[in-house]
Design a protein around this motif. Structure first.
Motif, PDB file in Angstrom:
ATOM      1  N   LEU A  83       0.829  -1.207   0.000  1.00 51.92           N
ATOM      2  CA  LEU A  83       0.000   0.000   0.000  1.00 51.92           C
ATOM      3  C   LEU A  83       0.862   1.255   0.000  1.00 51.92           C
ATOM      4  N   SER A  84       1.910   1.245   0.836  1.00 54.67           N
ATOM      5  CA  SER A  84       2.762   2.440   0.904  1.00 54.67           C
ATOM      6  C   SER A  84       3.512   2.652  -0.404  1.00 54.67           C
ATOM      7  N   GLU A  85       3.870   1.574  -1.110  1.00 54.78           N
ATOM      8  CA  GLU A  85       4.497   1.712  -2.429  1.00 54.78           C
ATOM      9  C   GLU A  85       3.541   2.342  -3.426  1.00 54.78           C
ATOM     10  N   LYS A  86       2.243   2.183  -3.202  1.00 55.70           N
ATOM     11  CA  LYS A  86       1.231   2.783  -4.068  1.00 55.70           C
ATOM     12  C   LYS A  86       0.917   4.219  -3.640  1.00 55.70           C
ATOM     13  N   GLY A  87       1.590   4.683  -2.573  1.00 58.80           N
ATOM     14  CA  GLY A  87       1.356   6.039  -2.100  1.00 58.80           C
ATOM     15  C   GLY A  87       0.195   6.158  -1.123  1.00 58.80           C
ATOM     16  N   ILE A  88      -0.301   5.033  -0.636  1.00 56.33           N
ATOM     17  CA  ILE A  88      -1.408   5.028   0.324  1.00 56.33           C
ATOM     18  C   ILE A  88      -0.810   5.074   1.719  1.00 56.33           C
TER      19      ILE A  88
END
Length: 149
Positions: A83-88
């Motif tokens: 998720l964090s890699e997706k900017g979330i």
């Protein structure tokens, strides 16, 4: 980002990052629900093992559950990285585990009133309820019902 899991996992962080956000968040919720049940079972097993410490079956179940909990927590961490890699932002309370609001038992589904959706379906004519062939792309699942890439 490279992440080396301690437990065997059905996917990598890079593979998880290719999934849509709703699939990732649903899998996190499913895993958290599973962990909650496993932790309750662990409490029951530990109480039993306090009285019967030599019971092989319960000792084995306790050890296996401990490993599954560790693996599932690690999988949640991997999904949060995706998720964090997706900017979330994963520090958003929306992505935190839900705390149980009640310890009461759920009522059986037969005791529940029909939902709006089920009422609308039952009010449809036979022509409206005919089966349609809708192409689907099911997400493969692993042995414990989770996503498998």
């Amino acid at each position: 980002m490279e992440y080396r899991p301690r437990h065997p996992q059905p996917f990598t962080v890079a593979e998880a990052a290719r999934l849509d956000v709703p699939i990732i968040t649903e899998e996190i919720a499913r895993l958290e629900h599973s962990i909650n049940h496993l932790e309750r079972t662990q409490t029951e097993l530990s109480e039993f093992l306090a009285n019967e410490p030599d019971d092989e079956d319960f000792s084995q179940a306790f050890a296996e559950n401990r490993d599954v909990i560790g693996s599932q927590k690690e999988r949640i961490a991997m999904l949060r990285l995706a998720l964090s890699e997706k900017g979330i932002p994963t520090n958003n309370p929306h992505y935190e585990p839900a705390l149980p609001t009640s310890t009461s038992q759920p009522t059986p589904s037969t005791d529940r009133p029909p939902t709006i959706a089920s009422q609308q379906i039952s009010e449809r004519s036979p022509q409206q309820t005919q089966r349609r062939d809708i192409p689907t792309d099911p997400t493969p699942v692993d042995d414990d019902g989770g996503i498998d890439l």
